[in-house]
Enzyme design. Structure first.
Site, PDB file in Angstrom:
ATOM      1  N   ASN A 164       1.207  -1.401   0.055  1.00 17.53           N
ATOM      2  CA  ASN A 164       0.084   0.083  -0.147  1.00 17.53           C
ATOM      3  C   ASN A 164       1.054   1.062   0.039  1.00 17.53           C
ATOM      4  OD1 ASN A 164      -2.558   1.933   0.210  1.00 17.53           O
ATOM      5  ND2 ASN A 164      -3.631  -0.689   1.315  1.00 17.53           N
ATOM      6  N   HIS A 199      23.533   2.977  11.141  1.00 23.56           N
ATOM      7  CA  HIS A 199      24.548   3.846  11.416  1.00 23.56           C
ATOM      8  C   HIS A 199      25.602   3.052  12.017  1.00 23.56           C
ATOM      9  CE1 HIS A 199      23.463   6.573   8.750  1.00 23.56           C
ATOM     10  NE2 HIS A 199      21.976   6.447   8.969  1.00 23.56           N
ATOM     11  N   ALA A 236       0.047  -4.408  13.472  1.00 23.07           N
ATOM     12  CA  ALA A 236       0.491  -2.539  12.979  1.00 23.07           C
ATOM     13  C   ALA A 236       0.894  -1.790  14.080  1.00 23.07           C
ATOM     14  CB  ALA A 236      -0.959  -2.031  12.456  1.00 23.07           C
ATOM     15  N   ARG A 259       1.087 -15.404  19.076  1.00 24.95           N
ATOM     16  CA  ARG A 259       0.429 -16.387  19.388  1.00 24.95           C
ATOM     17  C   ARG A 259       0.307 -16.955  17.710  1.00 24.95           C
ATOM     18  NH1 ARG A 259      -4.479 -16.714  16.590  1.00 24.95           N
ATOM     19  NH2 ARG A 259      -5.235 -14.891  15.989  1.00 24.95           N
TER      20      ARG A 259
END
Length: 200
Positions: free
Chosen positions: A84, A114, A159, A182
C-alpha cells in the site's frame, strides 16, 4: 557495463560521503521519482519502471505510490506482491519478499544501521544486514522491520510494530519491540463471518 559497488554485509563501511554509493542511490531515486509521478492506475508503466529497478520481480506485483528505495537492485519480490502507500525500503543489503506478501500503508524495511560510536557515525561509517520475508506474510500498517530480520512463512505482523528480531513461521506477532503473541490455528479460518450475498 559498470560494476556496482558492493556493500560488505555485517561490517562497518564508508556508506556516507561515498561517491560510488551516492551515484547508485541517485539513479534509484530518479526511478522512484518517475514512478511516483505516474497515475496510480497506470499498471503497465509502473511495471516497466519496477522491472528496471528491482533485482527480481515476480508476477502480479502492485506497489502503490509513493514508493522509495535506495538501490532497488537489492530488492527481490515474489509473485502476487502487494504494498500500500508509502513503502520505504533502504536496501543497502538484500531485501527479499516471498510470494503472496501483503504490506499495509506506511511501512519501512531498513537494512542500514549507522555506527553507535559517535566519531564513527560522524565519519559516515555504517553497516547493513539483509531482511527476508517469507511467503503468505501480512505486514500491518506503520510497521518498521530492521536489519538482519527474517519473518517466517504465513505470519502476521500487527500494526505499529518495530521488528528487531526474527519472527518464526505461522504466528501473530506485534509490539515495540515486536514479539510473538500466538500461533495461527485452524480457528482463524472462522475468526470472521463469511459474507454470502442473498441467493448465492
Amino acid at each position: 557495463m559498470t560494476e556496482k559497488p558492493e556493500v560488505p554485509v555485517g561490517y562497518l563501511f564508508q556508506g556516507c560521503y561515498n561517491p560510488a554509493f551516492e551515484a547508485e542511490i541517485a539513479k534509484a531515486k530518479d526511478k522512484c521519482w518517475r514512478y511516483n509521478k505516474l497515475s496510480p492506475n497506470d499498471r503497465a508503466a509502473q511495471a516497466e519502471i519496477l522491472a528496471g529497478l528491482f533485482g527480481r520481480m515476480g508476477r502480479e506485483v502492485v506497489v502503490t505510490p509513493p514508493f522509495w528505495c535506495d538501490y532497488g537492485y537489492n530488492i527481490s519480490v515474489g509473485d502476487f506482491f502487494y504494498s500500500n502507500h508509502n513503502l520505504v525500503i533502504t536496501d543497502g543489503a538484500k531485501v527479499t519478499f516471498g510470494d503472496h506478501v501483503f504490506i499495509a500503508p506506511n511501512c519501512c524495511f531498513t537494512t542500514a544501521q549507522h555506527a553507535i560510536d559517535p566519531e564513527q557515525r560522524k565519519a559516515g561509517l555504517e553497516t547493513a544486514g539483509p531482511i527476508t520475508v517469507g511467503n503468505n506474510v501480512w505486514i500491518g500498517a506503520g510497521t518498521t522491520v530492521l536489519a538482519g530480520v527474517t519473518i517466517g512463512d504465513d505470519s502476521v505482523i500487527g500494526a505499529g510494530s518495530v521488528v528487531t528480531k526474527s519472527i518464526p513461521a505461522g504466528v501473530v506477532a506485534f509490539g515495540v519491540p515486536c514479539r510473538v503473541v500466538r500461533k495461527i490455528t485452524e480457528a482463524d479460518k472462522t475468526r470472521y463471518p463469511l459474507y454470502r450475498p442473498e441467493g448465492k
